[in-house]
Design a protein around this motif. Sequence first.
Motif, PDB file in Angstrom:
ATOM      1  N   MET A   1       0.821  -1.189   0.000  1.00  0.00           N
ATOM      2  CA  MET A   1       0.000   0.000   0.000  1.00  0.00           C
ATOM      3  C   MET A   1       0.865   1.254   0.000  1.00  0.00           C
ATOM      4  N   GLU A   2       1.950   1.201   0.750  1.00  0.00           N
ATOM      5  CA  GLU A   2       2.835   2.352   0.807  1.00  0.00           C
ATOM      6  C   GLU A   2       3.372   2.704  -0.583  1.00  0.00           C
ATOM      7  N   ALA A   3       3.789   1.693  -1.337  1.00  0.00           N
ATOM      8  CA  ALA A   3       4.341   1.928  -2.675  1.00  0.00           C
ATOM      9  C   ALA A   3       3.274   2.463  -3.626  1.00  0.00           C
ATOM     10  N   ILE A   4       2.081   1.972  -3.516  1.00  0.00           N
ATOM     11  CA  ILE A   4       0.993   2.428  -4.389  1.00  0.00           C
ATOM     12  C   ILE A   4       0.627   3.878  -4.048  1.00  0.00           C
ATOM     13  N   ILE A   5       0.566   4.182  -2.757  1.00  0.00           N
ATOM     14  CA  ILE A   5       0.283   5.557  -2.333  1.00  0.00           C
ATOM     15  C   ILE A   5       1.344   6.503  -2.893  1.00  0.00           C
ATOM     16  N   TRP A 130       5.926  -7.671  -5.571  1.00  0.00           N
ATOM     17  CA  TRP A 130       6.106  -6.819  -4.394  1.00  0.00           C
ATOM     18  C   TRP A 130       7.351  -7.184  -3.595  1.00  0.00           C
ATOM     19  N   ARG A 131       7.951  -8.343  -3.856  1.00  0.00           N
ATOM     20  CA  ARG A 131       9.152  -8.757  -3.123  1.00  0.00           C
ATOM     21  C   ARG A 131      10.402  -8.023  -3.605  1.00  0.00           C
ATOM     22  N   LYS A 132      10.384  -7.587  -4.848  1.00  0.00           N
ATOM     23  CA  LYS A 132      11.573  -6.956  -5.442  1.00  0.00           C
ATOM     24  C   LYS A 132      11.871  -5.605  -4.799  1.00  0.00           C
ATOM     25  N   LYS A 133      13.096  -5.182  -4.997  1.00  0.00           N
ATOM     26  CA  LYS A 133      13.556  -3.862  -4.535  1.00  0.00           C
ATOM     27  C   LYS A 133      13.311  -3.653  -3.042  1.00  0.00           C
ATOM     28  N   GLY A 134      13.534  -4.716  -2.267  1.00  0.00           N
ATOM     29  CA  GLY A 134      13.415  -4.611  -0.815  1.00  0.00           C
ATOM     30  C   GLY A 134      12.002  -4.622  -0.285  1.00  0.00           C
ATOM     31  N   MET A 139       8.149  -4.452   4.141  1.00  0.00           N
ATOM     32  CA  MET A 139       6.928  -4.954   4.775  1.00  0.00           C
ATOM     33  C   MET A 139       7.195  -5.249   6.251  1.00  0.00           C
ATOM     34  N   LEU A 140       8.341  -5.845   6.557  1.00  0.00           N
ATOM     35  CA  LEU A 140       8.677  -6.140   7.951  1.00  0.00           C
ATOM     36  C   LEU A 140       8.914  -4.855   8.745  1.00  0.00           C
ATOM     37  N   GLU A 141       9.567  -3.862   8.133  1.00  0.00           N
ATOM     38  CA  GLU A 141       9.778  -2.575   8.804  1.00  0.00           C
ATOM     39  C   GLU A 141       8.449  -1.918   9.156  1.00  0.00           C
ATOM     40  N   ILE A 142       7.552  -1.882   8.193  1.00  0.00           N
ATOM     41  CA  ILE A 142       6.235  -1.281   8.421  1.00  0.00           C
ATOM     42  C   ILE A 142       5.483  -2.060   9.493  1.00  0.00           C
ATOM     43  N   SER A 143       5.557  -3.378   9.429  1.00  0.00           N
ATOM     44  CA  SER A 143       4.869  -4.217  10.416  1.00  0.00           C
ATOM     45  C   SER A 143       5.345  -3.898  11.827  1.00  0.00           C
ATOM     46  N   LYS A 144       6.649  -3.676  11.985  1.00  0.00           N
ATOM     47  CA  LYS A 144       7.193  -3.338  13.305  1.00  0.00           C
ATOM     48  C   LYS A 144       6.789  -1.921  13.725  1.00  0.00           C
ATOM     49  N   GLN A 145       6.845  -0.967  12.778  1.00  0.00           N
ATOM     50  CA  GLN A 145       6.443   0.414  13.088  1.00  0.00           C
ATOM     51  C   GLN A 145       4.981   0.479  13.522  1.00  0.00           C
ATOM     52  N   GLU A 146       4.141  -0.244  12.805  1.00  0.00           N
ATOM     53  CA  GLU A 146       2.702  -0.212  13.062  1.00  0.00           C
ATOM     54  C   GLU A 146       2.271  -1.180  14.167  1.00  0.00           C
ATOM     55  N   LYS A 147       3.234  -2.018  14.607  1.00  0.00           N
ATOM     56  CA  LYS A 147       2.944  -3.066  15.585  1.00  0.00           C
ATOM     57  C   LYS A 147       1.795  -3.950  15.112  1.00  0.00           C
ATOM     58  N   PHE A 148       1.908  -4.356  13.832  1.00  0.00           N
ATOM     59  CA  PHE A 148       0.895  -5.228  13.242  1.00  0.00           C
ATOM     60  C   PHE A 148       0.904  -6.599  13.901  1.00  0.00           C
ATOM     61  N   TYR A 149      -0.216  -7.231  13.834  1.00  0.00           N
ATOM     62  CA  TYR A 149      -0.379  -8.598  14.300  1.00  0.00           C
ATOM     63  C   TYR A 149       0.523  -9.512  13.475  1.00  0.00           C
ATOM     64  N   MET A 150       1.189 -10.441  14.134  1.00  0.00           N
ATOM     65  CA  MET A 150       2.083 -11.369  13.459  1.00  0.00           C
ATOM     66  C   MET A 150       1.297 -12.610  13.029  1.00  0.00           C
ATOM     67  N   GLN A 151       1.102 -12.737  11.750  1.00  0.00           N
ATOM     68  CA  GLN A 151       0.366 -13.874  11.196  1.00  0.00           C
ATOM     69  C   GLN A 151       1.311 -15.065  11.128  1.00  0.00           C
ATOM     70  N   LYS A 180       0.815 -12.452  19.325  1.00  0.00           N
ATOM     71  CA  LYS A 180       2.112 -11.974  18.845  1.00  0.00           C
ATOM     72  C   LYS A 180       1.932 -10.798  17.890  1.00  0.00           C
ATOM     73  N   TYR A 181       2.670  -9.744  18.179  1.00  0.00           N
ATOM     74  CA  TYR A 181       2.649  -8.538  17.344  1.00  0.00           C
ATOM     75  C   TYR A 181       4.081  -8.146  17.026  1.00  0.00           C
ATOM     76  N   TYR A 182       4.297  -7.647  15.817  1.00  0.00           N
ATOM     77  CA  TYR A 182       5.624  -7.161  15.440  1.00  0.00           C
ATOM     78  C   TYR A 182       6.010  -6.017  16.377  1.00  0.00           C
ATOM     79  N   GLY A 183       7.292  -5.968  16.690  1.00  0.00           N
ATOM     80  CA  GLY A 183       7.770  -4.932  17.590  1.00  0.00           C
ATOM     81  C   GLY A 183       7.661  -5.335  19.044  1.00  0.00           C
ATOM     82  N   ASN A 184       6.947  -6.427  19.316  1.00  0.00           N
ATOM     83  CA  ASN A 184       6.795  -6.922  20.680  1.00  0.00           C
ATOM     84  C   ASN A 184       7.309  -8.346  20.834  1.00  0.00           C
ATOM     85  N   GLU A 185       8.071  -8.835  19.834  1.00  0.00           N
ATOM     86  CA  GLU A 185       8.516 -10.225  19.869  1.00  0.00           C
ATOM     87  C   GLU A 185       9.420 -10.456  21.062  1.00  0.00           C
TER      88      GLU A 185
END
Length: 185
Positions: A1-5, A130-134, A139-151, A180-185
């Motif tokens: 979503m970030e890249a599309i925005i 979406w995997r290319k160019k990092g 996605m992992l950086e954003i997940s940690k920043q947002e403290k997304f749920y870890m699927q 489990k949430y990213y950033g809280n592992e």
Amino acid sequence: MEAIIASGIEFTIFFYNPNIHPKKEYDIRKEENIRFAEKHHIPFVDADYDVDNWFSRAKGMEWEPERGIRCTMCFDMRFERTALYAFENGFDTICSSLGISRWKNMEQINASGTRAANHYEGISYWTYNWRKKGGSARMLEISKQEKFYMQEYCGCAYSLRDTNQWRTKNGRAKIKLGEKYYGNE
């Protein structure tokens, strides 16, 4: 979503995931999407939790492996519903974030998306990797920043079963939903 925005493309999130089981897991994942969409002012469409239809389609495929025919059925079902919504609501392109995961087969996902789009005049499927160019690292950086749920599993009942069986066999604890949430592992 970030890249599309960042690219200036106007888009809508269409959330149709009747495969996600149990309902608690579905609700957590949906709320994460809604929270991110609202934060970035992205329109969000909440489609049905059509779980009975999903289980009906999965009948006979309960023991198929991850990335097998059950996953193809699941992708097809979800892309068919997405393409129909796009067609009925004036969208010309569909895509998916499924491919960001290293656990998914990009060719399988793109084939399902393309098949679904081909059913409707004027609809195309965007096969962007979406995997290319990092992308995966971002996605992992954003997940940690947002403290997304870890699927911790794909989402379906059979993926949960198989993941928990693997964990038990390898001396790991079973998945505990909603903990489990990213950033809280």
